[in-house]
Design a protein around this motif. Structure first.
Motif, PDB file in Angstrom:
ATOM      1  N   ASN A 124     -28.215  18.270  26.915  1.00 27.80           N
ATOM      2  CA  ASN A 124     -28.524  16.852  27.106  1.00 27.80           C
ATOM      3  C   ASN A 124     -28.932  16.597  28.554  1.00 27.80           C
ATOM      4  O   ASN A 124     -28.200  16.938  29.483  1.00 27.80           O
ATOM      5  CB  ASN A 124     -27.309  15.991  26.728  1.00 27.80           C
ATOM      6  CG  ASN A 124     -27.653  14.531  26.588  1.00 27.80           C
ATOM      7  OD1 ASN A 124     -28.084  13.881  27.530  1.00 27.80           O
ATOM      8  ND2 ASN A 124     -27.465  13.995  25.383  1.00 27.80           N
TER       9      ASN A 124
ATOM     10  N   LEU B 266     -22.794  22.245  24.825  1.00 22.75           N
ATOM     11  CA  LEU B 266     -23.199  20.941  24.281  1.00 22.75           C
ATOM     12  C   LEU B 266     -23.798  20.059  25.387  1.00 22.75           C
ATOM     13  O   LEU B 266     -24.864  19.459  25.205  1.00 22.75           O
ATOM     14  CB  LEU B 266     -21.986  20.269  23.646  1.00 22.75           C
ATOM     15  CG  LEU B 266     -22.180  18.989  22.844  1.00 22.75           C
ATOM     16  CD1 LEU B 266     -21.068  18.847  21.818  1.00 22.75           C
ATOM     17  CD2 LEU B 266     -22.185  17.762  23.744  1.00 22.75           C
ATOM     18  N   LEU B 267     -23.141  19.991  26.525  1.00 19.62           N
ATOM     19  CA  LEU B 267     -23.613  19.140  27.624  1.00 19.62           C
ATOM     20  C   LEU B 267     -24.877  19.689  28.264  1.00 19.62           C
ATOM     21  O   LEU B 267     -25.695  18.931  28.794  1.00 19.62           O
ATOM     22  CB  LEU B 267     -22.512  18.991  28.675  1.00 19.62           C
ATOM     23  CG  LEU B 267     -21.234  18.272  28.225  1.00 19.62           C
ATOM     24  CD1 LEU B 267     -20.182  18.307  29.330  1.00 19.62           C
ATOM     25  CD2 LEU B 267     -21.525  16.834  27.821  1.00 19.62           C
TER      26      LEU B 267
ATOM     27  N   GLU C 147     -17.802  25.723  24.535  1.00 14.75           N
ATOM     28  CA  GLU C 147     -18.486  24.862  23.566  1.00 14.75           C
ATOM     29  C   GLU C 147     -18.905  23.543  24.203  1.00 14.75           C
ATOM     30  O   GLU C 147     -20.009  23.041  23.959  1.00 14.75           O
ATOM     31  CB  GLU C 147     -17.576  24.614  22.364  1.00 14.75           C
ATOM     32  CG  GLU C 147     -17.351  25.855  21.502  1.00 14.75           C
ATOM     33  CD  GLU C 147     -16.358  25.607  20.384  1.00 14.75           C
ATOM     34  OE1 GLU C 147     -15.830  24.465  20.287  1.00 14.75           O
ATOM     35  OE2 GLU C 147     -16.095  26.550  19.608  1.00 14.75           O
TER      36      GLU C 147
ATOM     37  N   HIS D 259     -20.057   9.289  26.637  1.00 15.20           N
ATOM     38  CA  HIS D 259     -20.995   8.882  25.588  1.00 15.20           C
ATOM     39  C   HIS D 259     -21.570  10.090  24.858  1.00 15.20           C
ATOM     40  O   HIS D 259     -21.654  10.097  23.619  1.00 15.20           O
ATOM     41  CB  HIS D 259     -22.124   8.046  26.185  1.00 15.20           C
ATOM     42  CG  HIS D 259     -21.759   6.623  26.461  1.00 15.20           C
ATOM     43  ND1 HIS D 259     -21.450   5.722  25.459  1.00 15.20           N
ATOM     44  CD2 HIS D 259     -21.640   5.936  27.627  1.00 15.20           C
ATOM     45  CE1 HIS D 259     -21.175   4.545  25.992  1.00 15.20           C
ATOM     46  NE2 HIS D 259     -21.271   4.652  27.303  1.00 15.20           N
ATOM     47  N   VAL D 260     -21.966  11.111  25.607  1.00 16.56           N
ATOM     48  CA  VAL D 260     -22.578  12.287  24.988  1.00 16.56           C
ATOM     49  C   VAL D 260     -21.576  13.009  24.088  1.00 16.56           C
ATOM     50  O   VAL D 260     -21.898  13.387  22.953  1.00 16.56           O
ATOM     51  CB  VAL D 260     -23.129  13.236  26.066  1.00 16.56           C
ATOM     52  CG1 VAL D 260     -23.568  14.562  25.447  1.00 16.56           C
ATOM     53  CG2 VAL D 260     -24.295  12.585  26.789  1.00 16.56           C
ATOM     54  N   LEU D 261     -20.354  13.207  24.567  1.00 16.38           N
ATOM     55  CA  LEU D 261     -19.342  13.892  23.758  1.00 16.38           C
ATOM     56  C   LEU D 261     -19.012  13.098  22.507  1.00 16.38           C
ATOM     57  O   LEU D 261     -18.843  13.673  21.422  1.00 16.38           O
ATOM     58  CB  LEU D 261     -18.082  14.139  24.586  1.00 16.38           C
ATOM     59  CG  LEU D 261     -18.217  15.137  25.737  1.00 16.38           C
ATOM     60  CD1 LEU D 261     -16.881  15.306  26.458  1.00 16.38           C
ATOM     61  CD2 LEU D 261     -18.712  16.485  25.226  1.00 16.38           C
ATOM     62  N   GLU D 262     -18.933  11.799  22.651  1.00 13.48           N
ATOM     63  CA  GLU D 262     -18.645  10.959  21.482  1.00 13.48           C
ATOM     64  C   GLU D 262     -19.747  11.084  20.428  1.00 13.48           C
ATOM     65  O   GLU D 262     -19.472  11.142  19.228  1.00 13.48           O
ATOM     66  CB  GLU D 262     -18.498   9.502  21.914  1.00 13.48           C
ATOM     67  CG  GLU D 262     -18.196   8.559  20.755  1.00 13.48           C
ATOM     68  CD  GLU D 262     -18.199   7.103  21.180  1.00 13.48           C
ATOM     69  OE1 GLU D 262     -17.514   6.311  20.517  1.00 13.48           O
ATOM     70  OE2 GLU D 262     -18.893   6.776  22.164  1.00 13.48           O
ATOM     71  N   GLN D 263     -20.988  11.146  20.883  1.00 19.18           N
ATOM     72  CA  GLN D 263     -22.116  11.239  19.963  1.00 19.18           C
ATOM     73  C   GLN D 263     -22.215  12.604  19.289  1.00 19.18           C
ATOM     74  O   GLN D 263     -22.586  12.698  18.118  1.00 19.18           O
ATOM     75  CB  GLN D 263     -23.419  10.961  20.713  1.00 19.18           C
ATOM     76  CG  GLN D 263     -23.572   9.531  21.211  1.00 19.18           C
ATOM     77  CD  GLN D 263     -24.673   9.391  22.245  1.00 19.18           C
ATOM     78  OE1 GLN D 263     -25.428  10.323  22.509  1.00 19.18           O
ATOM     79  NE2 GLN D 263     -24.761   8.219  22.866  1.00 19.18           N
ATOM     80  N   GLU D 264     -21.870  13.663  20.008  1.00 20.59           N
ATOM     81  CA  GLU D 264     -22.141  15.008  19.526  1.00 20.59           C
ATOM     82  C   GLU D 264     -20.971  15.683  18.819  1.00 20.59           C
ATOM     83  O   GLU D 264     -21.179  16.603  18.023  1.00 20.59           O
ATOM     84  CB  GLU D 264     -22.588  15.895  20.700  1.00 20.59           C
ATOM     85  CG  GLU D 264     -23.859  15.419  21.390  1.00 20.59           C
ATOM     86  CD  GLU D 264     -25.063  15.450  20.473  1.00 20.59           C
ATOM     87  OE1 GLU D 264     -25.080  16.273  19.537  1.00 20.59           O
ATOM     88  OE2 GLU D 264     -25.997  14.643  20.692  1.00 20.59           O
ATOM     89  N   LEU D 265     -19.747  15.257  19.094  1.00 22.63           N
ATOM     90  CA  LEU D 265     -18.585  15.911  18.508  1.00 22.63           C
ATOM     91  C   LEU D 265     -18.129  15.197  17.238  1.00 22.63           C
ATOM     92  O   LEU D 265     -18.296  13.984  17.095  1.00 22.63           O
ATOM     93  CB  LEU D 265     -17.431  15.942  19.518  1.00 22.63           C
ATOM     94  CG  LEU D 265     -17.644  16.794  20.759  1.00 22.63           C
ATOM     95  CD1 LEU D 265     -16.476  16.608  21.723  1.00 22.63           C
ATOM     96  CD2 LEU D 265     -17.795  18.269  20.394  1.00 22.63           C
ATOM     97  N   ASN D 266     -17.542  15.957  16.332  1.00 19.71           N
ATOM     98  CA  ASN D 266     -16.962  15.359  15.142  1.00 19.71           C
ATOM     99  C   ASN D 266     -15.651  14.667  15.500  1.00 19.71           C
ATOM    100  O   ASN D 266     -14.921  15.102  16.386  1.00 19.71           O
ATOM    101  CB  ASN D 266     -16.690  16.430  14.081  1.00 19.71           C
ATOM    102  CG  ASN D 266     -17.961  17.056  13.551  1.00 19.71           C
ATOM    103  OD1 ASN D 266     -18.985  16.374  13.415  1.00 19.71           O
ATOM    104  ND2 ASN D 266     -17.920  18.335  13.244  1.00 19.71           N
TER     105      ASN D 266
END
Length: 290
Positions: free
Chosen positions: A45, A41-42, A37, A215-222
């Motif tokens: 981006n 997600l990565l 997952e 930054h990307v994980l923070e933006q995309e994950l709940n």
């Protein structure tokens, strides 16, 4: 929650739900990551896609063959694995297929002329929804032992991502991973790179990659994320590759004397971020979505 098994227990689920719904208490890093997952997600981006080795979910025998033709070595990994358990390497050289893995009595190596014969005893690895196949990377080495890097990032008291730790991990003798349980060793980056300018260049690449992914994980994950651990590889061209992102990173690297300050810093920042969240919620209780 030290592991996935504990995370799935009913009492922990009950406590977590009660904290969130009855008391409105914020907490961060609520769940372990699923490797596939996170990879998917990565991959979407542009800031992070270039860091990813080619990876296949639930690989078939034919898909593994194609990967081996392109990359000579393939890693088979459990999506929800940890500490290097359940990892296999496949290689193809001189018309022979080789499977290497860690068993109860040490390292096991098996060779066959066909991949089908080699995997006949390991059919659970094929088209298995809990496994992924990932291209092997020609990692830099120290004394013929592969090296990768653990990088930690933390949120600080101002809700900003900062690099808190960076260390090299050297694979144990005859080991397929750098995990300490398999004989791996922690080293300061200065012991890996004798050229100071090249050392700085690689450290900057690792830092930039870790902060971008954070930054990307923070933006995309709940949910809220306050600390992350990354396992990166570096090839002989100086390219950085992400092998794994950890939402509950282990702390074994902090056993090294050179990382004692980093150990204290990660603990300090976790508390500072918790204080930040407490203040934010008291002032705007509906301001952050958990």
């Amino acid at each position: 929650m030290p592991n996935r098994k504990t995370e799935g227990l009913a009492p922990f689920k009950f406590i977590k739900e009660k904290m969130m719904t009855d008391y409105g208490i914020p907490f961060f890093n609520p769940d372990f990551f699923n490797k596939w997952e996170i990879h998917e997600l990565l991959k979407l981006n542009e800031q992070t896609a270039y860091l990813l080795p080619y990876t296949v979910e639930s690989p078939s025998c034919e898909q593994i063959k194609k990967l081996l033709l392109l990359h000579q070595t393939v890693y088979l990994k459990p999506k929800n694995g940890s500490l290097g358990r359940g990892i296999y390497t496949l290689s193809f050289k001189d018309s022979m297929y080789t499977l290497t893995y860690k068993g109860e009595k040490g390292l096991h190596v098996q060779e066959k002329e066909t991949l089908e014969d080699l995997l006949s005893e390991f059919e659970y690895l094929l088209t298995n929804p809990s496994y992924i196949a990932q291209q092997g990377i020609s990692l830099i080495k120290k004394e013929k032992r592969c090296v990768d890097f653990r990088v930690h990032t933390n949120k600080d008291g101002n809700n900003q991502w900062v690099l808190t730790a960076l260390a090299a991990k050297v694979a144990g003798p005859n080991s397929i991973t750098t995990h300490l349980d398999y004989g791996g060793e922690i080293e300061a980056t200065a012991k890996i790179f004798t050229n100071p300018s090249y050392k700085k260049e690689i450290e900057n690449k690792l830092k930039d990659a870790a902060i971008s992914i954070s930054h990307v994980l923070e933006q995309e994950l709940n949910g809220l994320i306050g600390e992350l651990g990354f396992d990166f590889g570096v090839d002989y061209q100086g390219n950085v590759w992400l092998f794994e992102a950890n939402s509950k990173p282990g702390r074994s690297i902090f056993s090294h004397p050179a990382l004692r300050k980093a150990d204290q810093q990660t603990r300090k920042l976790s508390l500072e971020y918790a204080i930040y969240l407490s203040g934010y919620y008291l002032n705007t209780p509906e301001g952050i979505s958990i």
